[in-house]
Design a protein around this motif. Structure first.
Motif, PDB file in Angstrom:
ATOM      1  N   GLN A  70       1.833   8.794   5.164  1.00  0.00           N
ATOM      2  CA  GLN A  70       2.164   8.116   3.909  1.00  0.00           C
ATOM      3  C   GLN A  70       1.279   6.892   3.786  1.00  0.00           C
ATOM      4  O   GLN A  70       1.407   5.949   4.559  1.00  0.00           O
ATOM      5  N   ARG A  71       0.337   6.920   2.851  1.00  0.00           N
ATOM      6  CA  ARG A  71      -0.550   5.787   2.645  1.00  0.00           C
ATOM      7  C   ARG A  71       0.171   4.701   1.855  1.00  0.00           C
ATOM      8  O   ARG A  71       0.957   4.994   0.949  1.00  0.00           O
ATOM      9  N   ILE A  72      -0.071   3.449   2.192  1.00  0.00           N
ATOM     10  CA  ILE A  72       0.480   2.325   1.427  1.00  0.00           C
ATOM     11  C   ILE A  72      -0.237   2.265   0.089  1.00  0.00           C
ATOM     12  O   ILE A  72      -1.466   2.208   0.025  1.00  0.00           O
TER      13      ILE A  72
ATOM     14  N   LEU B 107       6.526  -0.084  -5.903  1.00  0.00           N
ATOM     15  CA  LEU B 107       5.559  -0.317  -4.838  1.00  0.00           C
ATOM     16  C   LEU B 107       5.862  -1.557  -4.012  1.00  0.00           C
ATOM     17  O   LEU B 107       5.654  -1.569  -2.795  1.00  0.00           O
TER      18      LEU B 107
ATOM     19  N   PHE C   5       7.183  -4.912   1.257  1.00  0.00           N
ATOM     20  CA  PHE C   5       6.920  -3.526   0.893  1.00  0.00           C
ATOM     21  C   PHE C   5       8.186  -2.676   1.041  1.00  0.00           C
ATOM     22  O   PHE C   5       8.104  -1.463   1.276  1.00  0.00           O
TER      23      PHE C   5
ATOM     24  N   ASN D 154       6.663   2.803  -0.873  1.00  0.00           N
ATOM     25  CA  ASN D 154       5.939   2.276   0.289  1.00  0.00           C
ATOM     26  C   ASN D 154       6.772   2.128   1.548  1.00  0.00           C
ATOM     27  O   ASN D 154       6.221   2.080   2.642  1.00  0.00           O
TER      28      ASN D 154
ATOM     29  N   TRP E 133      10.368  -0.561   6.788  1.00  0.00           N
ATOM     30  CA  TRP E 133       9.450  -1.199   5.852  1.00  0.00           C
ATOM     31  C   TRP E 133       8.897  -2.454   6.501  1.00  0.00           C
ATOM     32  O   TRP E 133       9.330  -2.854   7.583  1.00  0.00           O
TER      33      TRP E 133
ATOM     34  N   SER F  24      -1.060   2.378   6.189  1.00  0.00           N
ATOM     35  CA  SER F  24      -0.484   3.721   6.179  1.00  0.00           C
ATOM     36  C   SER F  24       0.541   3.852   7.294  1.00  0.00           C
ATOM     37  O   SER F  24       0.514   3.128   8.287  1.00  0.00           O
TER      38      SER F  24
END
Length: 631
Positions: free
Chosen positions: A21-23, A38, A63, A68, A137, A154
């Motif tokens: 999972q990319r930020i 986001l 985040f 995210n 997070w 990520s």
């Protein structure tokens, strides 16, 4: 209106075999509603690009957000992973603080790292203790009164995923060429996604062809052999998705099949997340994307749904809500979002189906539309392949209320296909619950003067009883058949004028005992019987006259409409009204048809159910029907 616009510009390609999972950063074009998905708090940070953010000194950026944060509870339950790694590239002196939450939303600090200079921050985190849910997070806090830059981020696995990321992405389309082209452009502009998409299949079933649109040829040249456009008659969503699956299985290297609607707004990283989840799954499963509201981008419209296996109706899972708005209720402040939910199926606005599942389960049934995704989810689960709807994997889609399906031909497919799904996946002793619910709802529509709806529901019951042979043979003409049933009693409609307003309380001058809903199920049944008798009688007294009140959709409950001689009911989106008028001759005719069709259903359901089950393999086959060659 706050409309989400998909990302533009190039995105760095990362190692797809470890990135889960990319930020995602807002970029310079993001609208307010999208930012709330986001970032929980921006702290004055600016993000001119999708991969770079500047954090001002003295502020903290959180985040803890839907897109995210990392849904650890789902990865812990369904994947082979026991640890994940948060990887950030940071410039400047900063504190990275990682939080974890429990299934009830209680949060605590899991790790804290102080970073200096420029370089990578890698934090390994266990996936233990997330049996019922929970998230990870992070927050980023600049130190020493200097700005900090986040260059990338990520959530990663520690080892490469099994198998290959090799997807065929497909979407049927029907006279929505601009929506379809918009989604194609998003895929084309994302190098990391392009690297794993072996073929993009567009099944064009309309008359306004995608290939005839300005800009199509440039996209086709860009995609090259990656793009396949199939031209076929309108076989509905089920026929379109069957074509996608058939074409995908013709691609030897294909490992994942991705279904998408043509009218979604796509965040391309969500497809990569779905493919990664499918690859790391401990056992093959379907990975569903959740639904965000295209009209209100910060709203999670549907998180997931269950099917009541007795009455075959939709149910909201425990610990979930519809229409959750992250701009007013962020993730950290919403305990129910932290508990993992289980679902019966996932709608095909976006769904990742592993090749091995398609090969063992077969293709969509020839249902045209409605219940095809439900039936496929139930069938897959019965054969050992569950569906998981994963937070953070989502698309924006038009909300259901805008479609106003109770007042158009789609009611036919809801009725018929619900019976088909129940025949294939329900227990015979539970049939009385289905029968009672369908008959009750049909009669409520009748006393509500929705004659077209009653006709469509009756047609659906009658066509279900014709059996599986008719189901397959009628697919090319199903849309027209439903339209003809609707036209028998098509309502008078008109646009809503700006100066017009509905009644304030939805009941006009009706007596209070009429305007209030019946208090118990027994009282409701008695009231319905009374209104059925009244509906057969000539219109007189308070039921007569031409001054029909205007009601909103929310006001137009069956017990209110039943007491009126007519009403103009505004559509859910407020764009038009539908006239409903008391017509005793039509009422008596449809009441007789309803009782006859449901009587036949009660007598013939066990036998018809056996026919569908005996023909299950033929209905699931991807070799039907014959399809035109691709263009």
């Amino acid at each position: 209106m706050d409309q989400y616009r998909p990302p533009h510009g190039l995105v760095k390609q990362q190692h797809v075999d470890t990135v889960l999972q990319r930020i995602l950063l807002p970029g310079d074009h993001a609208q307010r509603g999208h930012v709330s998905l986001l970032l929980e708090s921006t702290g004055g940070a600016t993000a001119d690009f999708r991969e770079r953010m500047v954090l001002p000194a003295g502020h903290t950026v959180s985040f803890c957000s839907y897109l995210n944060a990392f849904p650890a509870g789902y990865w812990a339950r369904w994947s082979i992973l026991d640890r994940v790694r948060l990887s950030l590239e940071v410039v400047g002196n900063a504190v990275v603080r990682v939080y974890r939450s429990s299934a009830d939303g209680e949060a605590e600090v899991a790790e804290e790292v102080r970073h200096q200079g420029q370089g990578d921050v890698d934090i390994e985190l266990p996936l233990t203790g997330f049996d019922d849910g929970g998230w990870y997070w992070f927050e980023l806090s600049p130190q020493k009164q200097r700005n900090v830059e986040l260059l990338r981020g990520s959530w990663n696995a520690l080892t490469p995923a099994p198998g290959r990321a090799a997807a065929v992405v497909g979407m049927p389309t029907f006279n929505r060429p601009q929506d379809c082209l918009a989604t194609m452009r998003v895929v084309a502009g994302h190098p990391a996604l392009r690297a794993v998409v072996k073929r993009l299949v567009v099944v064009d079933q309309g008359s306004d062809k995608v290939t005839a649109q300005p800009g199509y040829q440039r996209l086709a040249d860009d995609f090259g052999e990656q793009l396949l456009v199939v031209d076929q008659p309108n076989l509905g969503g089920s026929g379109g998705y069957a074509q996608v699956m058939r074409r995908a299985l013709d691609v030897p290297e294909c490992e994942q099949i991705v279904f998408m609607d043509d009218d979604i707004v796509l965040e391309p990283d969500c497809l990569l997340r779905g493919i990664a989840f499918a690859r790391y799954a401990a056992h093959p499963l379907l990975v569903g994307g959740q639904m965000l509201n295209r009209e209100l981008p910060s709203q999670l419209y549907v998180m997931g749904e269950l099917i009541d296996r007795r009455a075959f109706t939709w149910l909201k899972p425990s610990h979930s809500e519809y229409d959750h708005d992250f701009s007013t209720r962020p993730l950290r402040e919403t305990p129910w979002l932290h508990r993992r939910i289980d679902v019966s199926y996932n709608s095909w606005w976006t769904c990742v189906i592993p090749r091995t599942v398609a090969e063992k389960v077969g293709g969509p049934l020839p249902l045209f539309l409605k219940w095809d995704d439900v039936e496929y989810g139930l069938r897959s689960a019965s054969r050992g392949f569950p569906t998981v709807s994963v937070p953070g994997i989502a698309v924006w889609h038009e909300p259901w209320w805008k479609k106003d399906e109770e007042n158009n031909w789609q009611t036919y497919f809801h009725s018929r296909n619900r019976m088909v799904a129940a025949a294939l996946h329900g227990r015979l002793p539970h049939f009385p619950a289905l029968f009672g619910a369908h008959l009750r709802d049909t009669l409520r529509h009748l006393v509500s003067m929705q004659y077209w709806n009653v006709a469509l529901r009756g047609a659906g019951v009658r066509d279900f009883l014709q059996g599986p042979d008719a189901l397959s043979s009628s697919l090319p003409t199903a849309r027209q058949r439903a339209a003809r049933a609707f036209e028998r009693f098509a309502p008078v409609t008109g646009p809503v004028e700006v100066t017009e307003t509905p009644l304030g309380d939805g009941a006009g001058d009706l007596p209070r005992q009429v305007a209030q809903p019946p208090g118990t199920s027994g009282a409701s049944m008695f009231r319905l019987l009374v209104e059925l008798v009244r509906g057969c009688l000539p219109v007189s007294g308070g039921h007569a006259g031409h001054g029909h009140p205007r009601l909103s959709t929310d006001q137009a409950a069956w017990h209110v409409l039943a007491a009126l001689g007519g009403a103009a009911v505004t559509s859910p989106d407020g764009s038009h009204w539908t006239l409903r008028e008391r017509r005793p001759d039509v009422f008596r005719k449809l009441l007789a048809e309803t009782l006859i069709s449901h009587g036949r259903l009660a007598l013939a359901f066990p036998r018809t159910r056996s026919k569908y089950r005996r023909n299950r393999q033929r209905l699931e086959s991807l070799r039907r029907p014959s399809i035109r060659k691709s263009v």
